[in-house]
Design a protein around this motif. Structure first.
Motif, PDB file in Angstrom:
ATOM      1  N   PRO A  27       0.866  -1.066  -0.064  1.00  0.00           N
ATOM      2  CA  PRO A  27       0.056  -0.071  -0.426  1.00  0.00           C
ATOM      3  C   PRO A  27       0.412   0.709  -0.385  1.00  0.00           C
ATOM      4  N   PHE A  28      -0.012   2.432  -0.739  1.00  0.00           N
ATOM      5  CA  PHE A  28       0.840   3.464  -0.874  1.00  0.00           C
ATOM      6  C   PHE A  28       0.452   4.532   0.093  1.00  0.00           C
ATOM      7  N   LEU A  29      -0.941   5.256   0.068  1.00  0.00           N
ATOM      8  CA  LEU A  29      -1.508   5.814   0.537  1.00  0.00           C
ATOM      9  C   LEU A  29      -3.332   5.396   1.177  1.00  0.00           C
ATOM     10  N   GLY A  30      -4.264   5.608   1.967  1.00  0.00           N
ATOM     11  CA  GLY A  30      -5.110   5.530   2.475  1.00  0.00           C
ATOM     12  C   GLY A  30      -5.503   7.105   3.399  1.00  0.00           C
ATOM     13  N   PRO A  31      -6.646   6.641   3.886  1.00  0.00           N
ATOM     14  CA  PRO A  31      -6.875   7.128   5.566  1.00  0.00           C
ATOM     15  C   PRO A  31      -5.762   7.104   6.330  1.00  0.00           C
ATOM     16  N   GLY A  32      -5.126   5.673   6.542  1.00  0.00           N
ATOM     17  CA  GLY A  32      -4.574   5.267   7.951  1.00  0.00           C
ATOM     18  C   GLY A  32      -2.830   6.750   8.015  1.00  0.00           C
ATOM     19  N   ARG A  33      -2.303   6.269   6.533  1.00  0.00           N
ATOM     20  CA  ARG A  33      -1.345   6.965   6.088  1.00  0.00           C
ATOM     21  C   ARG A  33      -1.597   8.501   6.324  1.00  0.00           C
ATOM     22  N   ILE A  34      -2.405   8.751   5.896  1.00  0.00           N
ATOM     23  CA  ILE A  34      -3.024  11.079   5.807  1.00  0.00           C
ATOM     24  C   ILE A  34      -2.855  11.218   6.920  1.00  0.00           C
ATOM     25  N   THR A  96       1.180  18.478  -0.457  1.00  0.00           N
ATOM     26  CA  THR A  96       1.261  18.572  -1.311  1.00  0.00           C
ATOM     27  C   THR A  96       0.486  17.430  -1.462  1.00  0.00           C
ATOM     28  N   LEU A  97       0.162  16.544  -1.340  1.00  0.00           N
ATOM     29  CA  LEU A  97       0.346  14.432  -1.934  1.00  0.00           C
ATOM     30  C   LEU A  97      -1.039  14.465  -0.428  1.00  0.00           C
ATOM     31  N   ILE A  98      -0.732  15.152   0.082  1.00  0.00           N
ATOM     32  CA  ILE A  98      -2.015  15.440   1.439  1.00  0.00           C
ATOM     33  C   ILE A  98      -3.239  16.061   0.535  1.00  0.00           C
ATOM     34  N   GLN A  99      -2.855  17.485   0.555  1.00  0.00           N
ATOM     35  CA  GLN A  99      -3.804  18.387  -0.726  1.00  0.00           C
ATOM     36  C   GLN A  99      -4.326  17.563  -1.423  1.00  0.00           C
ATOM     37  N   THR A 100      -3.887  16.959  -2.358  1.00  0.00           N
ATOM     38  CA  THR A 100      -4.543  16.352  -3.770  1.00  0.00           C
ATOM     39  C   THR A 100      -5.016  14.423  -3.262  1.00  0.00           C
TER      40      THR A 100
END
Length: 123
Positions: A27-34, A96-100
């Motif tokens: 996994p790369f990105l999801g709710p937990g990592r954000i 930027t990644l969080i905003q995207t």
């Protein structure tokens, strides 16, 4: 297909879902990592962020390593001990990644709401 005909009468059914970005191996990105990145930004600490989330430091550290390993540039920059102790902060890329991701989540929420309306209308 009309799913509504298979449900008990109720207007409380809804379509739900979650956005995750998954790499070829992990996994790369999801709710937990954000959430972890947001809490690191707020606290300046992986350990504090993990505690706020009820997560072990080891798990949080593994997530940070995974994020940094998969990104072109490090997302979470760490600093080991010293006079003021260690710490962590987000790179501009991470911000930027969080905003995207938030924007993607908003579009996805709009899609889910439309699909819920379709479900309740029997479409």
């Amino acid at each position: 297909m009309n799913i509504q005909k298979y449900l008990k009468e109720s207007s409380s059914y809804r379509v739900s879902g979650m956005i995750r970005i998954v790499g070829p191996d992990e996994p790369f990105l999801g709710p937990g990592r954000i959430e972890l990145m947001e809490r690191i930004a707020a606290t300046g600490s992986i350990n504090k962020a993990a505690k706020e989330m009820g997560m072990s430091y080891k798990k949080a550290w593994l997530m940070v390593q995974s994020l940094n390993r998969q990104a072109e540039t490090p997302l979470i920059v760490t600093q080991t001990g010293g006079e003021q102790g260690g710490g962590a902060q987000l790179s501009e890329t991470a911000q930027t990644l969080i905003q995207t991701y938030r924007e993607l989540r908003q579009r996805f929420e709009a899609f889910l709401q439309q699909e819920t309306r379709n479900l309740l209308r029997g479409e």
